[in-house]
Scaffold this motif. Structure first.
Motif, PDB file in Angstrom:
ATOM      1  N   SER A   1       0.816  -1.209   0.000  1.00 10.92           N
ATOM      2  CA  SER A   1       0.000   0.000   0.000  1.00 10.92           C
ATOM      3  C   SER A   1       0.850   1.259   0.000  1.00 10.92           C
ATOM      4  O   SER A   1       0.459   2.283  -0.574  1.00 10.92           O
ATOM      5  CB  SER A   1      -0.924   0.008   1.223  1.00 10.92           C
ATOM      6  OG  SER A   1      -1.802  -1.086   1.186  1.00 10.92           O
ATOM      7  N   TRP A   2       2.008   1.199   0.643  1.00 10.34           N
ATOM      8  CA  TRP A   2       2.889   2.362   0.744  1.00 10.34           C
ATOM      9  C   TRP A   2       3.933   2.435  -0.359  1.00 10.34           C
ATOM     10  O   TRP A   2       4.642   3.425  -0.470  1.00 10.34           O
ATOM     11  CB  TRP A   2       3.578   2.388   2.105  1.00 10.34           C
ATOM     12  CG  TRP A   2       2.698   2.963   3.161  1.00 10.34           C
ATOM     13  CD1 TRP A   2       2.081   2.297   4.168  1.00 10.34           C
ATOM     14  CD2 TRP A   2       2.335   4.332   3.314  1.00 10.34           C
ATOM     15  NE1 TRP A   2       1.340   3.168   4.920  1.00 10.34           N
ATOM     16  CE2 TRP A   2       1.493   4.414   4.424  1.00 10.34           C
ATOM     17  CE3 TRP A   2       2.635   5.492   2.606  1.00 10.34           C
ATOM     18  CZ2 TRP A   2       0.938   5.618   4.862  1.00 10.34           C
ATOM     19  CZ3 TRP A   2       2.083   6.696   3.040  1.00 10.34           C
ATOM     20  CH2 TRP A   2       1.251   6.750   4.157  1.00 10.34           C
ATOM     21  N   ARG A   3       4.040   1.402  -1.177  1.00 14.36           N
ATOM     22  CA  ARG A   3       5.051   1.388  -2.247  1.00 14.36           C
ATOM     23  C   ARG A   3       4.383   1.190  -3.600  1.00 14.36           C
ATOM     24  O   ARG A   3       4.651   0.238  -4.310  1.00 14.36           O
ATOM     25  CB  ARG A   3       6.072   0.284  -1.990  1.00 14.36           C
ATOM     26  CG  ARG A   3       6.854   0.548  -0.733  1.00 14.36           C
ATOM     27  CD  ARG A   3       7.966  -0.418  -0.567  1.00 14.36           C
ATOM     28  NE  ARG A   3       8.664  -0.144   0.681  1.00 14.36           N
ATOM     29  CZ  ARG A   3       9.390  -1.021   1.314  1.00 14.36           C
ATOM     30  NH1 ARG A   3       9.531  -2.242   0.831  1.00 14.36           N
ATOM     31  NH2 ARG A   3       9.989  -0.700   2.434  1.00 14.36           N
ATOM     32  N   ARG A   4       3.553   2.129  -3.971  1.00  8.70           N
ATOM     33  CA  ARG A   4       2.738   2.011  -5.171  1.00  8.70           C
ATOM     34  C   ARG A   4       3.479   2.456  -6.426  1.00  8.70           C
ATOM     35  O   ARG A   4       3.356   1.844  -7.454  1.00  8.70           O
ATOM     36  CB  ARG A   4       1.467   2.857  -5.020  1.00  8.70           C
ATOM     37  CG  ARG A   4       0.536   2.397  -3.930  1.00  8.70           C
ATOM     38  CD  ARG A   4      -0.050   1.079  -4.225  1.00  8.70           C
ATOM     39  NE  ARG A   4      -0.719   1.110  -5.524  1.00  8.70           N
ATOM     40  CZ  ARG A   4      -1.192   0.058  -6.135  1.00  8.70           C
ATOM     41  NH1 ARG A   4      -1.067  -1.125  -5.595  1.00  8.70           N
ATOM     42  NH2 ARG A   4      -1.783   0.159  -7.305  1.00  8.70           N
ATOM     43  N   GLY A   5       4.161   3.554  -6.371  1.00  9.14           N
ATOM     44  CA  GLY A   5       4.806   4.092  -7.563  1.00  9.14           C
ATOM     45  C   GLY A   5       4.420   5.539  -7.790  1.00  9.14           C
ATOM     46  O   GLY A   5       5.235   6.344  -8.196  1.00  9.14           O
TER      47      GLY A   5
ATOM     48  N   ARG B   1       3.116   8.732  -5.724  1.00 10.43           N
ATOM     49  CA  ARG B   1       3.053   9.167  -4.321  1.00 10.43           C
ATOM     50  C   ARG B   1       1.622   9.379  -3.839  1.00 10.43           C
ATOM     51  O   ARG B   1       1.296   9.048  -2.696  1.00 10.43           O
ATOM     52  CB  ARG B   1       3.883  10.441  -4.141  1.00 10.43           C
ATOM     53  CG  ARG B   1       4.043  10.824  -2.715  1.00 10.43           C
ATOM     54  CD  ARG B   1       4.840   9.762  -1.977  1.00 10.43           C
ATOM     55  NE  ARG B   1       4.940  10.098  -0.580  1.00 10.43           N
ATOM     56  CZ  ARG B   1       4.921   9.212   0.390  1.00 10.43           C
ATOM     57  NH1 ARG B   1       4.845   7.931   0.127  1.00 10.43           N
ATOM     58  NH2 ARG B   1       5.008   9.580   1.639  1.00 10.43           N
ATOM     59  N   GLU B   2       0.787   9.944  -4.688  1.00 13.30           N
ATOM     60  CA  GLU B   2      -0.598  10.190  -4.274  1.00 13.30           C
ATOM     61  C   GLU B   2      -1.303   8.884  -3.904  1.00 13.30           C
ATOM     62  O   GLU B   2      -2.069   8.845  -2.935  1.00 13.30           O
ATOM     63  CB  GLU B   2      -1.375  10.907  -5.388  1.00 13.30           C
ATOM     64  CG  GLU B   2      -0.932  12.337  -5.639  1.00 13.30           C
ATOM     65  CD  GLU B   2       0.292  12.459  -6.550  1.00 13.30           C
ATOM     66  OE1 GLU B   2       0.683  13.596  -6.850  1.00 13.30           O
ATOM     67  OE2 GLU B   2       0.854  11.421  -6.971  1.00 13.30           O
ATOM     68  N   MET B   3      -1.027   7.828  -4.666  1.00 11.13           N
ATOM     69  CA  MET B   3      -1.663   6.545  -4.350  1.00 11.13           C
ATOM     70  C   MET B   3      -1.018   5.906  -3.122  1.00 11.13           C
ATOM     71  O   MET B   3      -1.695   5.188  -2.383  1.00 11.13           O
ATOM     72  CB  MET B   3      -1.618   5.606  -5.553  1.00 11.13           C
ATOM     73  CG  MET B   3      -2.518   6.061  -6.695  1.00 11.13           C
ATOM     74  SD  MET B   3      -4.207   6.530  -6.204  1.00 11.13           S
ATOM     75  CE  MET B   3      -4.789   5.053  -5.423  1.00 11.13           C
ATOM     76  N   ASP B   4       0.271   6.166  -2.885  1.00 13.70           N
ATOM     77  CA  ASP B   4       0.889   5.730  -1.631  1.00 13.70           C
ATOM     78  C   ASP B   4       0.102   6.318  -0.462  1.00 13.70           C
ATOM     79  O   ASP B   4      -0.211   5.622   0.510  1.00 13.70           O
ATOM     80  CB  ASP B   4       2.332   6.219  -1.505  1.00 13.70           C
ATOM     81  CG  ASP B   4       3.319   5.582  -2.449  1.00 13.70           C
ATOM     82  OD1 ASP B   4       2.955   4.602  -3.133  1.00 13.70           O
ATOM     83  OD2 ASP B   4       4.456   6.073  -2.504  1.00 13.70           O
ATOM     84  N   LEU B   5      -0.199   7.595  -0.566  1.00 11.82           N
ATOM     85  CA  LEU B   5      -0.898   8.280   0.521  1.00 11.82           C
ATOM     86  C   LEU B   5      -2.333   7.793   0.688  1.00 11.82           C
ATOM     87  O   LEU B   5      -2.806   7.601   1.811  1.00 11.82           O
ATOM     88  CB  LEU B   5      -0.861   9.792   0.305  1.00 11.82           C
ATOM     89  CG  LEU B   5       0.533  10.413   0.364  1.00 11.82           C
ATOM     90  CD1 LEU B   5       0.492  11.862  -0.081  1.00 11.82           C
ATOM     91  CD2 LEU B   5       1.129  10.280   1.748  1.00 11.82           C
ATOM     92  N   VAL B   6      -3.026   7.583  -0.425  1.00 12.74           N
ATOM     93  CA  VAL B   6      -4.422   7.110  -0.355  1.00 12.74           C
ATOM     94  C   VAL B   6      -4.473   5.698   0.219  1.00 12.74           C
ATOM     95  O   VAL B   6      -5.145   5.438   1.225  1.00 12.74           O
ATOM     96  CB  VAL B   6      -5.107   7.160  -1.737  1.00 12.74           C
ATOM     97  CG1 VAL B   6      -6.447   6.441  -1.707  1.00 12.74           C
ATOM     98  CG2 VAL B   6      -5.283   8.599  -2.200  1.00 12.74           C
ATOM     99  N   LEU B   7      -3.774   4.763  -0.432  1.00 13.50           N
ATOM    100  CA  LEU B   7      -3.840   3.363  -0.002  1.00 13.50           C
ATOM    101  C   LEU B   7      -3.055   3.124   1.282  1.00 13.50           C
ATOM    102  O   LEU B   7      -3.493   2.358   2.138  1.00 13.50           O
ATOM    103  CB  LEU B   7      -3.359   2.439  -1.115  1.00 13.50           C
ATOM    104  CG  LEU B   7      -4.247   2.422  -2.354  1.00 13.50           C
ATOM    105  CD1 LEU B   7      -3.630   1.561  -3.452  1.00 13.50           C
ATOM    106  CD2 LEU B   7      -5.642   1.933  -2.031  1.00 13.50           C
ATOM    107  N   GLY B   8      -1.919   3.777   1.426  1.00 17.30           N
ATOM    108  CA  GLY B   8      -1.138   3.625   2.650  1.00 17.30           C
ATOM    109  C   GLY B   8      -1.870   4.163   3.865  1.00 17.30           C
ATOM    110  O   GLY B   8      -1.888   3.539   4.922  1.00 17.30           O
TER     111      GLY B   8
END
Length: 95
Positions: A22-26, A28-35
């Protein structure tokens, strides 16, 4: 926020793996959403919800971002209660 604020010490291996994914998506915005969602909820997800979450983690970031922001419609197979919780918990793309 630059990364997880949650310890994984109390999590089983599956939940730890999903927290990291969840924190290593690729993107950054999705890291923040899913993380951010994973930090708050990964410990309490049921096995069925984990199955659904893992399916979402296979979707590319641009597609997920478009679904979350409403730029693209969510396909029926991904339009789940869990996805709604993720979308509703989002503060990154909130207007």
């Amino acid at each position: 926020m630059t990364g997880t604020t949650r310890s994984s010490a109390d999590l089983d291996q599956r939940r730890r793996r999903n927290l990291i994914r969840s924190w290593r998506r690729g993107i950054r915005e999705m890291d923040l959403v899913l993380g951010g969602f994973a930090d708050a909820h990964i410990a309490s997800l049921t096995e069925a919800e984990l199955d659904t979450y893992e399916e979402l983690l296979t979707v590319n970031d641009i597609t997920l971002m478009n679904w979350i922001t409403g730029a693209e419609p969510i396909p029926a197979e991904y339009d789940t209660e869990l996805f709604a919780r993720i979308r509703d918990s989002n503060t990154v793309f909130a207007s």
